[in-house]
Design a protein around this motif. Structure first.
Motif, PDB file in Angstrom:
ATOM      1  N   ASP A 141       0.742  -1.275  -0.050  1.00  0.00           N
ATOM      2  CA  ASP A 141      -0.135  -0.069  -0.016  1.00  0.00           C
ATOM      3  C   ASP A 141       0.878   1.324   0.175  1.00  0.00           C
ATOM      4  O   ASP A 141       2.057   1.186  -0.108  1.00  0.00           O
ATOM      5  CB  ASP A 141      -0.994   0.051   1.086  1.00  0.00           C
ATOM      6  CG  ASP A 141      -0.372   0.334   2.373  1.00  0.00           C
ATOM      7  OD1 ASP A 141       1.026  -0.209   2.533  1.00  0.00           O
ATOM      8  OD2 ASP A 141      -0.799   0.094   3.615  1.00  0.00           O
ATOM      9  N   LYS A 142       0.292   2.369   0.121  1.00  0.00           N
ATOM     10  CA  LYS A 142       1.008   3.606  -0.022  1.00  0.00           C
ATOM     11  C   LYS A 142       2.159   3.762   1.264  1.00  0.00           C
ATOM     12  O   LYS A 142       3.063   4.213   1.126  1.00  0.00           O
ATOM     13  CB  LYS A 142       0.187   4.872  -0.095  1.00  0.00           C
ATOM     14  CG  LYS A 142      -0.789   4.865  -1.328  1.00  0.00           C
ATOM     15  CD  LYS A 142      -1.479   5.989  -1.253  1.00  0.00           C
ATOM     16  CE  LYS A 142      -2.355   6.375  -2.635  1.00  0.00           C
ATOM     17  NZ  LYS A 142      -3.181   7.423  -2.579  1.00  0.00           N
ATOM     18  N   LYS A 143       1.555   3.389   2.406  1.00  0.00           N
ATOM     19  CA  LYS A 143       2.434   3.492   3.628  1.00  0.00           C
ATOM     20  C   LYS A 143       3.855   2.650   3.524  1.00  0.00           C
ATOM     21  O   LYS A 143       4.944   3.134   3.638  1.00  0.00           O
ATOM     22  CB  LYS A 143       1.518   3.179   4.943  1.00  0.00           C
ATOM     23  CG  LYS A 143       0.754   4.102   5.183  1.00  0.00           C
ATOM     24  CD  LYS A 143       0.046   3.525   6.556  1.00  0.00           C
ATOM     25  CE  LYS A 143      -1.198   4.634   6.942  1.00  0.00           C
ATOM     26  NZ  LYS A 143      -2.014   4.097   8.148  1.00  0.00           N
ATOM     27  N   SER A 144       3.684   1.236   3.033  1.00  0.00           N
ATOM     28  CA  SER A 144       4.618   0.468   2.878  1.00  0.00           C
ATOM     29  C   SER A 144       5.699   0.966   1.657  1.00  0.00           C
ATOM     30  O   SER A 144       6.527   0.746   1.696  1.00  0.00           O
ATOM     31  CB  SER A 144       4.209  -0.906   2.734  1.00  0.00           C
ATOM     32  OG  SER A 144       3.516  -1.191   1.875  1.00  0.00           O
ATOM     33  N   LYS A 145       4.896   1.566   0.799  1.00  0.00           N
ATOM     34  CA  LYS A 145       5.708   1.794  -0.348  1.00  0.00           C
ATOM     35  C   LYS A 145       6.618   3.076  -0.135  1.00  0.00           C
ATOM     36  O   LYS A 145       7.727   3.156  -0.473  1.00  0.00           O
ATOM     37  CB  LYS A 145       4.794   2.096  -1.490  1.00  0.00           C
ATOM     38  CG  LYS A 145       5.488   2.733  -2.936  1.00  0.00           C
ATOM     39  CD  LYS A 145       4.273   2.672  -4.106  1.00  0.00           C
ATOM     40  CE  LYS A 145       3.683   1.613  -4.323  1.00  0.00           C
ATOM     41  NZ  LYS A 145       2.743   1.798  -5.475  1.00  0.00           N
ATOM     42  N   CYS A 146       5.974   3.969   0.680  1.00  0.00           N
ATOM     43  CA  CYS A 146       6.804   5.220   1.113  1.00  0.00           C
ATOM     44  C   CYS A 146       7.809   4.769   1.821  1.00  0.00           C
ATOM     45  O   CYS A 146       8.982   5.178   1.945  1.00  0.00           O
ATOM     46  CB  CYS A 146       5.874   6.315   1.943  1.00  0.00           C
ATOM     47  SG  CYS A 146       6.514   7.623   2.112  1.00  0.00           S
ATOM     48  N   LEU A 147       7.682   3.604   2.866  1.00  0.00           N
ATOM     49  CA  LEU A 147       8.681   3.241   3.900  1.00  0.00           C
ATOM     50  C   LEU A 147       9.853   2.666   2.955  1.00  0.00           C
ATOM     51  O   LEU A 147      10.939   2.737   3.527  1.00  0.00           O
ATOM     52  CB  LEU A 147       7.951   2.524   4.544  1.00  0.00           C
ATOM     53  CG  LEU A 147       8.908   1.671   5.824  1.00  0.00           C
ATOM     54  CD1 LEU A 147       9.497   2.579   6.747  1.00  0.00           C
ATOM     55  CD2 LEU A 147       8.277   0.480   6.577  1.00  0.00           C
ATOM     56  N   LYS A 148       9.540   1.973   2.100  1.00  0.00           N
ATOM     57  CA  LYS A 148      10.544   1.271   1.177  1.00  0.00           C
ATOM     58  C   LYS A 148      11.211   2.332   0.543  1.00  0.00           C
ATOM     59  O   LYS A 148      12.500   2.161   0.223  1.00  0.00           O
ATOM     60  CB  LYS A 148       9.680   0.361   0.132  1.00  0.00           C
ATOM     61  CG  LYS A 148      10.611  -0.500  -0.802  1.00  0.00           C
ATOM     62  CD  LYS A 148       9.745  -1.029  -1.984  1.00  0.00           C
ATOM     63  CE  LYS A 148      10.729  -1.877  -2.861  1.00  0.00           C
ATOM     64  NZ  LYS A 148      11.276  -3.037  -2.180  1.00  0.00           N
ATOM     65  N   LEU A 191      13.221  10.028  11.350  1.00  0.00           N
ATOM     66  CA  LEU A 191      12.019   9.925  12.194  1.00  0.00           C
ATOM     67  C   LEU A 191      10.912   9.366  11.551  1.00  0.00           C
ATOM     68  O   LEU A 191      10.063   8.553  11.837  1.00  0.00           O
ATOM     69  CB  LEU A 191      11.753  11.233  12.845  1.00  0.00           C
ATOM     70  CG  LEU A 191      10.654  11.151  13.865  1.00  0.00           C
ATOM     71  CD1 LEU A 191      11.267  10.137  15.190  1.00  0.00           C
ATOM     72  CD2 LEU A 191      10.519  12.585  14.810  1.00  0.00           C
ATOM     73  N   PRO A 192      10.428   9.923  10.366  1.00  0.00           N
ATOM     74  CA  PRO A 192       9.181   9.494   9.486  1.00  0.00           C
ATOM     75  C   PRO A 192       9.582   7.897   9.214  1.00  0.00           C
ATOM     76  O   PRO A 192       8.301   7.371   8.959  1.00  0.00           O
ATOM     77  CB  PRO A 192       9.450  10.175   8.287  1.00  0.00           C
ATOM     78  CG  PRO A 192       9.890  11.533   8.873  1.00  0.00           C
ATOM     79  CD  PRO A 192      11.148  11.069   9.495  1.00  0.00           C
ATOM     80  N   ILE A 193      10.606   7.354   8.774  1.00  0.00           N
ATOM     81  CA  ILE A 193      10.971   5.923   8.942  1.00  0.00           C
ATOM     82  C   ILE A 193      10.249   5.007  10.036  1.00  0.00           C
ATOM     83  O   ILE A 193       9.675   4.273   9.906  1.00  0.00           O
ATOM     84  CB  ILE A 193      12.343   5.633   8.521  1.00  0.00           C
ATOM     85  CG1 ILE A 193      12.840   6.273   7.141  1.00  0.00           C
ATOM     86  CG2 ILE A 193      12.426   4.046   8.416  1.00  0.00           C
ATOM     87  CD1 ILE A 193      14.335   6.023   7.001  1.00  0.00           C
ATOM     88  N   CYS A 194      10.641   5.784  11.049  1.00  0.00           N
ATOM     89  CA  CYS A 194      10.202   5.079  12.386  1.00  0.00           C
ATOM     90  C   CYS A 194       8.631   5.118  12.584  1.00  0.00           C
ATOM     91  O   CYS A 194       7.881   4.053  12.793  1.00  0.00           O
ATOM     92  CB  CYS A 194      10.843   5.489  13.546  1.00  0.00           C
ATOM     93  SG  CYS A 194      12.699   5.443  13.461  1.00  0.00           S
ATOM     94  N   ILE A 195       8.087   6.194  11.951  1.00  0.00           N
ATOM     95  CA  ILE A 195       6.604   6.343  12.220  1.00  0.00           C
ATOM     96  C   ILE A 195       5.930   5.474  11.254  1.00  0.00           C
ATOM     97  O   ILE A 195       4.977   4.962  11.535  1.00  0.00           O
ATOM     98  CB  ILE A 195       6.390   7.877  12.173  1.00  0.00           C
ATOM     99  CG1 ILE A 195       6.835   8.676  13.324  1.00  0.00           C
ATOM    100  CG2 ILE A 195       4.817   8.071  12.110  1.00  0.00           C
ATOM    101  CD1 ILE A 195       6.730  10.295  13.097  1.00  0.00           C
ATOM    102  N   LEU A 196       6.373   5.541   9.924  1.00  0.00           N
ATOM    103  CA  LEU A 196       5.858   4.529   9.148  1.00  0.00           C
ATOM    104  C   LEU A 196       5.935   3.416   9.311  1.00  0.00           C
ATOM    105  O   LEU A 196       4.911   2.550   9.157  1.00  0.00           O
ATOM    106  CB  LEU A 196       6.490   4.964   7.650  1.00  0.00           C
ATOM    107  CG  LEU A 196       5.894   6.149   6.755  1.00  0.00           C
ATOM    108  CD1 LEU A 196       6.704   6.350   5.785  1.00  0.00           C
ATOM    109  CD2 LEU A 196       4.421   6.157   6.552  1.00  0.00           C
ATOM    110  N   GLY A 197       7.112   2.839   9.840  1.00  0.00           N
ATOM    111  CA  GLY A 197       7.347   1.386  10.382  1.00  0.00           C
ATOM    112  C   GLY A 197       6.232   1.096  11.368  1.00  0.00           C
ATOM    113  O   GLY A 197       5.631  -0.060  11.237  1.00  0.00           O
TER     114      GLY A 197
END
Length: 208
Positions: A141-148, A191-197
């Protein structure tokens, strides 16, 4: 313990530690906050290992080699920074009579010291770990794609962290404000990486 639970704990600990590190660096412009900075950095590493392990465990076994490589690099990162920050919080912090010659080697607070360079080397391996973890993540989804994407782009930090110590960029005369700005930029990025994760694990988007 489920992978999603471990991932949530790891991402939360890492995120809170990154936030604490960012705050300590700001205070460091006015007070001696190196102990707080090093202590929070220890917890970044403590949270990072389970965070990356959970991300890599929950993905396609055909990409298993990327996950193994990511965790190897994560382990190297953790060992290096643990040595640097634990030495700073114990040996350097508790022994106020250490000579300048000794501090020029083992003090993280001495820009350009051996342990300062070890710290940068550690974060170079952290960048490689996130890059291979990003390769391993199956975006659903968009969240996991952004995290990737964020994890893979973070891999660029390997270049600067690995090669900069070989040149006279960070020396004992380097402006503290310049260094603080660079570290704050990294915190703002990571920090956004941690939040998205955390959100992905909460939504179970990274669960098999």
């Amino acid at each position: 313990m489920k992978n999603t639970t471990l991932g949530k704990i790891g991402s939360a600990v890492t995120g809170l530690a990154v936030l604490a590190f960012a705050i300590s660096m700001i205070f460091g412009l006015f007070l001696n906050s190196i102990f707080a900075s090093c202590l929070s950095s220890i917890f970044i590493a403590i949270g990072f290992i389970p965070f990356m392990a959970a991300l890599n465990e929950n993905n396609d076994k055909q990409n298993k080699s990327c996950g193994v490589v990511a965790m190897c690099f994560a382990s190297i990162y953790a060992v290096l920074v643990f040595i640097v920050y634990y030495a700073e919080c114990t040996t350097v912090h508790m022994n106020t009579g250490l000579s300048e010659e000794v501090l020029s080697i083992i003090s993280y607070g001495n820009t350009g010291s051996l342990f300062f360079n070890y710290d940068l080397l550690g974060y170079a391996f952290m960048a490689l770990s996130t890059f291979f973890t990003g390769l391993n993540i199956k975006a659903v989804d968009k969240k996991s794609k952004c995290l990737k994407i964020l994890l893979m782009i973070h891999g660029i930090f390997f270049v600067s962290c690995f090669f900069v110590p070989m040149f006279p960029v960070f020396t004992s005369g380097t402006d503290d404000i310049f260094g603080t700005i660079l570290l704050e930029v990294w915190c703002i990025y990571f920090l956004p990486i941690c939040i998205l994760g955390y959100k992905c694990f909460s939504d179970k988007k990274l669960e098999k």
